[in-house]
Write an enzyme that holds these catalytic residues in place. Structure first.
Site, PDB file in Angstrom:
ATOM      1  N   ASP A  95      -7.386  -0.690   2.965  1.00 26.38           N
ATOM      2  CA  ASP A  95      -7.708  -0.781   1.545  1.00 26.38           C
ATOM      3  C   ASP A  95      -8.910  -1.702   1.413  1.00 26.38           C
ATOM      4  O   ASP A  95      -8.846  -2.873   1.815  1.00 26.38           O
ATOM      5  CB  ASP A  95      -6.531  -1.352   0.748  1.00 26.38           C
ATOM      6  CG  ASP A  95      -5.365  -0.380   0.670  1.00 26.38           C
ATOM      7  OD1 ASP A  95      -5.594   0.830   0.750  1.00 26.38           O
ATOM      8  OD2 ASP A  95      -4.218  -0.847   0.541  1.00 26.38           O
TER       9      ASP A  95
ATOM     10  N   ASP B 220      -0.137   8.394  -5.943  1.00 25.61           N
ATOM     11  CA  ASP B 220       0.532   7.096  -6.103  1.00 25.61           C
ATOM     12  C   ASP B 220       1.665   7.296  -7.095  1.00 25.61           C
ATOM     13  O   ASP B 220       1.429   7.644  -8.255  1.00 25.61           O
ATOM     14  CB  ASP B 220      -0.441   6.035  -6.621  1.00 25.61           C
ATOM     15  CG  ASP B 220      -1.569   5.751  -5.636  1.00 25.61           C
ATOM     16  OD1 ASP B 220      -1.342   5.925  -4.423  1.00 25.61           O
ATOM     17  OD2 ASP B 220      -2.665   5.355  -6.081  1.00 25.61           O
TER      18      ASP B 220
END
Length: 258
Positions: free
Chosen positions: A11, A130
């Site tokens: 990330d 997500d």
């Protein structure tokens, strides 16, 4: 028997690798190219680089970081974050990515999946989902899709959206449990299994990895084709080569590190 893939996730925020818990409280984890190289040498089957603030910051993917990371790799490399149109995807591929991951833009315009797949092939298009469990719902049902790095609820059901994404031309689903993200409490096998049973394309499980046992469970009970992790690899809790040895001993088919 097809081998199960172990994927290391980076990330990225502002050109640095970061990791938090449930998408919050980010802490620095290093340089993307250095992290990616280390994970690949340990035996990661693939690397995923997600520019997690590109969408919320209304900017494009940091292509210099993509180029620098791609030059250091000899395993498949997926890049996501800030890809809003076909031209953005093309730029990321030109920078060295083997696949692109799209999330927010795909929810807003599902036709984008087919446009990118039509030009680069479905195998190069990963739709990232997500998902957060809706309060009071059964264990394996009612997960809501969030976009913009987990900041914006959509009201869409994650399982239904996975089906639609697959029908639009996605080659894989990258499924992240927001409830488990960064907690090292184990993958949400119920969520993963529900999506895996709903689509005919590979499903990558993400969110919650804390031990080899978690990987074994998500491959067996969650029916995942691949499992992705970040925290346990970045901070040295689990070595990928050692993890693969444990999976092999548990009769989970994996590709041995070179």
């Amino acid at each position: 028997m097809l081998t199960k893939r172990i994927i290391a996730c980076l990330d990225m925020d502002g050109g640095r690798v970061v990791k938090g818990v449930r998408f919050k409280n980010l802490r620095d984890a290093g340089d993307p190219a250095e992290c990616a190289t280390a994970h690949a040498r340990q035996g990661a089957d693939e690397i995923v680089l997600l520019d997690i603030t590109a969408t919320s910051g209304n900017r494009k993917t940091l292509l210099d970081a993509v180029r620098g990371t791609a030059r250091s790799l000899f395993v498949p490399f997926t890049v996501g974050g800030g890809i809003r149109q076909l031209e953005d995807a093309a730029a990321v591929f030109d920078a060295g990515a083997d696949k692109i991951a799209i999330n927010s833009a795909a929810v807003r315009d599902p036709a984008l999946i087919g446009k990118i797949a039509g030009r680069f092939g479905s195998q190069a298009v990963v739709v990232a989902i997500d998902a957060r469990k809706v309060d009071g719902s059964p264990a394996d049902k009612s997960f809501e899709v969030f976009i913009a790095g987990g900041r914006v609820p959509t009201g869409r059901d994650a399982i239904q959206w996975a089906r639609e994404a697959a029908a639009c031309g996605a080659g894989e689903i990258l499924l992240t449990s927001m409830d488990r993200d960064g907690t090292q409490s184990g993958f949400d096998c119920g969520l993963v299994r529900a999506v895996a049973e709903a689509v005919s394309i590979p499903v990558i499980a993400s969110g919650g990895a804390g031990s080899a046992r978690d990987f074994i469970e998500v491959f067996r009970d969650g029916r995942a084709d691949a499992a992705l992790a970040a925290s346990i690899f970045h901070f040295g809790i689990e070595n990928i080569a050692a993890l693969k040895r444990e999976l092999h001993h548990a009769s989970v088919p994996v590709r041995w590190p070179c």
